[in-house]
Design an enzyme around this catalytic site. Structure first.
Site, short mmCIF file in Angstrom:
data_model
loop_
_atom_site.label_atom_id
_atom_site.label_comp_id
_atom_site.label_asym_id
_atom_site.label_seq_id
_atom_site.Cartn_x
_atom_site.Cartn_y
_atom_site.Cartn_z
N ASP A 48 131.12 -50.97 89.84
CA ASP A 48 131.42 -49.72 89.34
C ASP A 48 132.06 -48.83 90.55
O ASP A 48 131.84 -49.23 91.68
CB ASP A 48 130.16 -48.75 88.77
CG ASP A 48 130.47 -47.47 88.36
OD1 ASP A 48 131.50 -47.16 87.53
OD2 ASP A 48 129.60 -46.73 88.61
N ASP A 61 125.50 -47.77 88.75
CA ASP A 61 124.39 -46.76 88.89
C ASP A 61 124.33 -45.76 87.64
O ASP A 61 123.42 -45.04 87.56
CB ASP A 61 124.76 -45.90 90.17
CG ASP A 61 125.52 -44.84 89.98
OD1 ASP A 61 126.98 -45.04 89.44
OD2 ASP A 61 125.49 -43.81 90.37
N ASP A 119 126.65 -47.92 82.55
CA ASP A 119 126.66 -49.08 83.39
C ASP A 119 125.54 -50.11 82.77
O ASP A 119 125.57 -51.28 83.13
CB ASP A 119 126.63 -49.13 84.97
CG ASP A 119 127.74 -48.18 85.55
OD1 ASP A 119 128.90 -48.44 85.17
OD2 ASP A 119 127.39 -47.54 86.38
#
Length: 783
Positions: free
Chosen positions: A313, A512, A516
């Site tokens: 990410d 995080d 996600d």
């Protein structure tokens, strides 16, 4: 000894071992006194006790659908009892009881960090109500309660510091060894230990929803799960068990002596096989926990060891997810510090998330902030008020300008912000736009080094997977050398992308945010940035980085691969040694008693080998740069950062304003270079770089840094000579071209040089607490 400690001491494995030792010693004493028959009875009783406990364990495993080579130990003890080999029987029993106790000890030793987390769970809180302090169960704390945390106590719930700076030991949460300071208004997490004076907090979560409770749930999951690698050991046992019975049967048939078969069974008693893999896995999980990586089980650890593809990410993982001041554009009539001072002073009373970024930049520059008056904030638009008698307004362009016509520079500013992926905060003073402040996300300081370490650890492909705009994601990926970019993806799209990557290799996903979580669950192994990440991500992940550092992931992968290798070595070595012993026993070279002693030695050897997984992935120790010097270096770069911003701003605005004012600004910048930047570089070259070269080793490892020093000095000298000859009316057109070239060159090479130095400093600094780390970098700075 307290009752609790006494209960811990009398665990079933210890009781069984103590009873076996007592039987062995009692029988030996009786035999020495000349009573062999009672001695045999005592040994037989001890053997029968262990055999009974073993049969119960075997029955429990069969009930859960598990089979293994514990049956060999049962056959050995039963055979010894039937054949009257009571001494051999008690030695086998002692071997099994000792191995069980050693396994339990290894698990307790390996799981010390996890057990410490559980044991430190807060149970009581000191709540202040109506001026009265009362002790309550932590489960009774509600959001908004005022709590007192005394010296030496654990923070019971997540909260915000109300008064007195909090000095906290967060090692149980993050693995950082040095205390950290949290000031008034800063957040603290449950589970941190108060290492300073008492302080008060306002609870922002209940105990069940706090950080510590979430970590405890993850720890419990980590201890309850059984690793696929342990099941691999069970599969080995399915081959080992029939092979042992076949050798024992052949030895009996060939010699007609059942004692030969018993000796084979004794040597084959499979403690190495059933102990080595789980001990190694638990040891590896413990070693990872010490480094701030919580792996939820041996299966996750084994999967992590095989990871080949890493999906990352962007926001909060590669970047900090926290905006910072990237640039300040001040117009005529005010300088950068003046503009920032007015904006930050007004933002002292703002609740907007960007306000903290302006305040942090003002604190970094040492600006004194007066209190504003008549403040009015429009949520989502901006804020206005009086600062030292001047009307100040800042926020979105439309809010600040109202119906006023826009200057051309505002359009150019908006285009620049869009290219850089930055947010623009326009500032007007007394009704006139006086400048703008650009805020951008930061790339984590350790990210470039972490990605290189991940490739060295065996990651062959990296993919940036983000819901952000394509241009912003590509800017980060290009700066960091990431292989592929997938941007503007919804949570469902992220799941599809992860599944597609899994078709080409074992895929790890790190993120995080709440968005996600589905992708983390879809990956072969999901890893959450748990220090500041969303609880949903941590719950969905197979591993959690408790410390807010991406470079710990590379350590965890190396440690996982080392653990898997040690576990496999232990299993195979134990089987090989037991196989040699079985052959020797079959040919009569090892009688049952001697075989039992040999097998005991094999047990100890393979379990001690498995405990090697407790050590760090890289056990080498080396000298590190002292922490005070590292702080001084990073603080020096932070102090010089505004000078670099000033160089770029001056180069952008060389053709604006009158010549006399421009000459004065050039003289001021030249003085900063001569009095601050160049002395800093000369000090580094003379005092620090020789020491770093010795730490790094090799032949002249600081050569490239020295070369940039010379280039900086060359450009600074050219600027100094050119500025010194400027007439009072300012530079000519030709001189403007040369000045712009020099200023842009100096700014670019200084930023690159500082980034290179920070990378080198970090590489020789070992573990550095957050307070000592340098400021993170923007995409432009990394590029």
């Amino acid at each position: 000894m307290s009752r609790t400690a006494f209960g811990r001491a009398l665990t079933p494995d210890r009781l069984l071992l103590a009873a076996t030792l007592a039987a062995l010693a009692g029988g030996a004493a009786t035999w020495v006194l000349g009573a062999p028959e009672p001695a045999g009875s005592i040994w037989a009783a001890g053997t029968a006790l262990v055999l009974l406990a073993l049969l119960v364990a075997i029955a429990r495993d069969l009930w859960h659908g598990r089979t293994g080579v514990d049956l060999l130990a049962a056959f050995s003890m039963a055979g010894a009892l039937l054949l009257g080999e009571h001494l051999a029987g008690i030695i086998i029993a002692l071997m099994y009881a000792g191995g069980t106790a050693l396994e339990a000890f290894a698990e307790r030793r390996a799981g010390a960090e996890l057990a410490a987390l559980l044991g430190r769970a807060p149970r009581e809180a000191h709540r202040e109500r109506d001026g009265v302090l009362e002790d309550v169960d932590v489960g009774q704390v509600a959001v908004g309660d005022r709590l007192l945390v005394k010296t030496g106590e654990t923070v019971p719930v997540d909260g915000i510091v109300l008064e007195n700076p909090a000095i906290l030991d967060e090692s149980a949460l993050t693995g950082e060894s040095l205390p950290v300071e949290r000031g008034t208004g800063e957040r603290v997490r449950s589970g941190a230990l108060n290492a300073g004076q008492p302080f008060s907090i306002r609870a922002t979560a209940t105990a069940e929803a706090s950080t510590y409770a979430g970590i405890v749930r993850l720890v419990e999951a980590a201890r309850e799960q059984k690793a696929p690698f342990v099941r691999l050991a069970d599969r080995y046992s399915l081959l080992f068990l029939p092979a042992t019975l076949l050798i024992a049967g052949l030895a009996w048939l060939a010699t007609g002596d059942p004692t030969r078969a018993l000796a084979v069974l004794v040597v084959a008693t499979p403690c190495p096989l059933i102990l080595a893999a789980p001990v190694a896995m638990v040891a590896g999980i413990s070693a990872a926990a010490r480094r701030g990586v919580l792996v939820k089980g041996g299966g996750a650890l084994e999967t992590l060891a095989g990871a080949e593809i890493l999906v990352l990410d962007k926001t909060g993982t590669l970047t900090t997810g926290i905006p910072h001041v990237a640039a300040i554009e001040a117009r005529d009539g005010i300088d950068e510090d003046g503009l920032l001072r007015l904006a930050a002073a007004l933002d002292q009373v703002s609740t907007h998330p960007l306000a903290e970024a302006l305040l942090a930049a003002a604190r970094t520059r040492g600006l004194a902030l007066p209190m504003p008056e008549a403040v009015c904030e429009t949520p989502g638009a901006g804020i206005e008020g009086r600062v030292e008698g001047r009307e100040v307004r800042l926020g979105r362009i439309g809010f600040v300008l109202g119906g006023t016509a826009r200057d051309p520079w505002i359009g150019a500013l908006a285009q620049r912000a869009a290219r850089d992926g930055a947010t623009t905060v326009l500032v007007a003073v007394d009704g006139r736009p006086m400048g703008a402040i650009l805020l951008a996300d930061e790339i984590r300081r350790e990210t470039p080094r972490a990605l290189r370490a991940l490739h060295r650890a065996g990651i062959r492909r990296t993919v940036l997977l983000s819901g952000d705009r394509l241009d912003a994601a590509e800017a980060v990926a290009t700066a960091l050398g990431i292989d592929a970019v997938l941007a503007e993806r919804t949570p469902e799209d992220k799941v599809d992308a992860v599944r597609a990557e899994r078709q080409t290799g074992i895929t790890a996903m790190i993120g995080d945010g709440i968005n996600d979580a589905p992708a983390l669950a879809a990956a072969d192994i999901g890893i959450a940035m748990g220090a500041r990440g969303a609880a949903a991500a941590s719950e969905a992940a197979d591993a959690v980085l408790l410390v807010d550092r991406l470079d710990r992931l590379a350590e965890a992968i190396l440690l996982a691969r080392r653990t898997r290798r040690i576990a496999l070595e232990s299993v195979l070595a134990g089987m090989a040694l037991s196989g040699l012993g079985m052959v020797a026993a079959a040919f009569g070279f090892l009688p049952p008693v001697a075989g039992a002693l040999v097998q005991e030695a094999i047990d100890v050897a393979v379990i001690l080998n498995a405990l090697r997984a407790l050590a760090p992935a890289d056990g080498r120790s080396r000298e590190a740069l002292p922490l005070p010097e590292l702080r001084r270096l990073h603080e020096g770069h932070a102090t010089l950062g505004p000078i670099l911003d000033r160089l770029r701003t001056l180069a952008d605005r060389l053709d604006l304003g009158d010549g006399a004012a421009l000459r004065a600004e050039l003289l001021a910048v030249d003085r900063l270079l001569q009095e601050e930047v160049l002395p800093h570089e000369r000090a580094d070259e003379a005092d620090l770089h020789p020491r770093i070269a010795r730490l790094l080793g090799g032949q002249d490892p600081m050569a490239s840094i020295s070369r940039t020093h010379r280039e900086i000095a060359y450009l600074a000298r050219r600027l100094h000579r050119l500025v010194a000859t400027l007439p009072p009316t300012g530079p000519s057109h030709e001189e403007l071209i040369e000045l712009r070239r020099i200023l842009y060159g100096l700014e670019a090479i200084l930023r690159l040089h500082f980034a290179q130095e920070d990378e080198i400093y970090d590489s020789v600094a070992g573990d550095v607490p957050p307070a000592a780390r340098p400021k993170a970098r923007t995409v432009a700075e990394v590029s």
